[in-house]
Write a protein that holds these residues in place. Structure first.
Motif, PDB file in Angstrom:
ATOM      1  N   ASN A  18       0.823  -1.212   0.000  1.00 49.82           N
ATOM      2  CA  ASN A  18       0.000   0.000   0.000  1.00 49.82           C
ATOM      3  C   ASN A  18       0.855   1.259   0.000  1.00 49.82           C
ATOM      4  N   ILE A  19       1.965   1.227   0.737  1.00 54.35           N
ATOM      5  CA  ILE A  19       2.850   2.414   0.745  1.00 54.35           C
ATOM      6  C   ILE A  19       3.440   2.623  -0.654  1.00 54.35           C
ATOM      7  N   ILE A  20       3.885   1.518  -1.262  1.00 59.71           N
ATOM      8  CA  ILE A  20       4.476   1.629  -2.604  1.00 59.71           C
ATOM      9  C   ILE A  20       3.430   2.137  -3.602  1.00 59.71           C
ATOM     10  N   ALA A  21       2.229   1.551  -3.518  1.00 63.72           N
ATOM     11  CA  ALA A  21       1.166   1.953  -4.452  1.00 63.72           C
ATOM     12  C   ALA A  21       0.826   3.432  -4.271  1.00 63.72           C
ATOM     13  N   SER A  22       0.793   3.895  -3.039  1.00 69.57           N
ATOM     14  CA  SER A  22       0.432   5.304  -2.850  1.00 69.57           C
ATOM     15  C   SER A  22       1.533   6.211  -3.391  1.00 69.57           C
ATOM     16  N   CYS A  23       2.788   5.777  -3.315  1.00 66.43           N
ATOM     17  CA  CYS A  23       3.869   6.573  -3.926  1.00 66.43           C
ATOM     18  C   CYS A  23       3.650   6.676  -5.438  1.00 66.43           C
ATOM     19  N   VAL A 128      11.349   5.097  -3.847  1.00 64.87           N
ATOM     20  CA  VAL A 128      11.044   4.217  -2.711  1.00 64.87           C
ATOM     21  C   VAL A 128      11.777   2.895  -2.882  1.00 64.87           C
ATOM     22  N   GLN A 129      12.528   2.561  -1.847  1.00 59.99           N
ATOM     23  CA  GLN A 129      13.357   1.349  -1.881  1.00 59.99           C
ATOM     24  C   GLN A 129      12.778   0.319  -0.921  1.00 59.99           C
ATOM     25  N   ILE A 130      12.490  -0.859  -1.450  1.00 59.87           N
ATOM     26  CA  ILE A 130      12.040  -1.941  -0.570  1.00 59.87           C
ATOM     27  C   ILE A 130      13.262  -2.802  -0.218  1.00 59.87           C
ATOM     28  N   LEU A 131      13.378  -3.143   1.051  1.00 57.12           N
ATOM     29  CA  LEU A 131      14.524  -3.942   1.501  1.00 57.12           C
ATOM     30  C   LEU A 131      14.065  -5.125   2.331  1.00 57.12           C
ATOM     31  N   ALA A 186      24.097   4.044  -2.594  1.00 49.71           N
ATOM     32  CA  ALA A 186      22.935   4.040  -3.497  1.00 49.71           C
ATOM     33  C   ALA A 186      21.663   3.744  -2.710  1.00 49.71           C
ATOM     34  N   ILE A 187      21.757   2.842  -1.734  1.00 46.43           N
ATOM     35  CA  ILE A 187      20.571   2.510  -0.930  1.00 46.43           C
ATOM     36  C   ILE A 187      20.178   3.716  -0.069  1.00 46.43           C
ATOM     37  N   MET A 188      21.174   4.308   0.564  1.00 44.00           N
ATOM     38  CA  MET A 188      20.888   5.429   1.468  1.00 44.00           C
ATOM     39  C   MET A 188      20.386   6.669   0.722  1.00 44.00           C
ATOM     40  N   LYS A 189      20.689   6.754  -0.590  1.00 43.87           N
ATOM     41  CA  LYS A 189      20.231   7.904  -1.374  1.00 43.87           C
ATOM     42  C   LYS A 189      18.744   7.820  -1.709  1.00 43.87           C
ATOM     43  N   ALA A 190      18.142   6.633  -1.540  1.00 43.75           N
ATOM     44  CA  ALA A 190      16.705   6.496  -1.831  1.00 43.75           C
ATOM     45  C   ALA A 190      15.936   7.480  -0.951  1.00 43.75           C
ATOM     46  N   LYS A 191      14.907   8.090  -1.547  1.00 42.35           N
ATOM     47  CA  LYS A 191      14.168   9.113  -0.776  1.00 42.35           C
ATOM     48  C   LYS A 191      13.392   8.477   0.376  1.00 42.35           C
ATOM     49  N   LYS A 192      12.884   7.287   0.124  1.00 43.88           N
ATOM     50  CA  LYS A 192      12.093   6.597   1.140  1.00 43.88           C
ATOM     51  C   LYS A 192      12.508   5.122   1.152  1.00 43.88           C
TER      52      LYS A 192
END
Ligand code: GLP
Length: 241
Positions: A18-23, A128-131, A186-192
């Motif tokens: 849901n968070i990804i979809a809202s982005c 948005v980065q999913i981990l 690169a991971i830390m540069k993700a906005k979210k």
């Protein structure tokens, strides 16, 4: 860090999707950073459902995967390229040219790693980065070390990671011992960033990531320095918090 503890895997997957979809709804040309492993499978299932219900449109979305095994081809059913195609890409309207995964067969790895980062930059960075997280606290394939490795690079996998991932292979000898991974920068540069984890075998790594000092021995602990991280964990993964 925002910590959300949910009852089970399905809830974790739904919340993250849901968070990804809202982005994507807010920014239809979002750049997604994607992960593999068993943890995000439910997130992909939920995103596919949202797509099928016309709640989200991937036609202008662009994706970058965190990592790929080194030394296996894209069509190998253990490659992360194959995983992404089977579990997500082929089920939604993402354009193939908008999906990016490090090339695990490239001879000139350094050049490929540099150009992977350049392409992310050209797209304006990851929105948005999913981990997921390894049992030893790795993110992507950034393994525990005495320093954080900033850039996208070739990694020699730790024995415990090879063992953990051997469940997907016929024998332990078949598990690749190297991988290409996006670096910590690169991971830390993700906005979210959304970190997901479930199950008791992730409880220790989640505890160290959130509650202990930031150290390259627990690569995920660096996320404490990021300004927009949401950790979604089930009760078991949260049990040591
Ligand atoms: C692999 C991947 C990671 C993933 C980790 C955990 O090592 N490179 O990105 O987070 O496995 O996998 P799982 O979700 O299967 O526990």
């Amino acid at each position: 860090m925002k910590i959300i503890v949910v009852d089970n895997y399905n809830e974790m997957s739904k919340k993250a999707a849901n968070i990804i979809a809202s982005c994507i709804v807010l920014k239809p040309n979002s750049v997604l950073g994607l992960a593999t492993g068993s943890t995000p499978l439910g997130v992909y299932k939920e995103l596919i459902k949202l797509y099928e219900n016309s709640d989200v449109d991937f036609s202008n979305v662009c994706t970058f995967n965190l990592d790929e095994y080194y030394g296996i081809t894209k069509d190998n059913d253990q490659s992360y390229s194959y995983y992404m195609k089977e579990n997500f890409f082929k089920h939604v309207n993402l354009k193939e040219e908008n999906t990016h995964i490090p090339d695990g067969t490239c001879k000139n790895v350094d050049t490929m790693c540099q150009s992977y980062e350049d392409i992310i930059k050209q797209h304006g960075g990851i929105d948005v980065q999913i981990l997921g997280i390894g049992q030893n606290g790795h993110i992507g394939f950034n393994e525990p070390d005495d320093k954080f490795v900033a850039d996208t690079h070739l990694v020699k996998l730790k024995e415990d990671t090879v063992n953990a991932n051997s469940r997907f292979f016929e024998t332990i000898e078949d598990v690749p011992k190297e991988a290409v991974s996006m670096g910590i920068k690169a991971i830390m540069k993700a906005k979210k960033i959304i970190l997901i984890a479930n199950g008791i075998n992730k409880a220790e790594a989640i505890y160290k990531t959130i509650k202990e000092d930031v150290t390259p021995e627990v690569p995920a602990s660096i996320l404490q320095f990021h300004s927009d991280v949401t950790v979604i964990v089930d009760k078991e993964a949260a049990s040591k918090l």
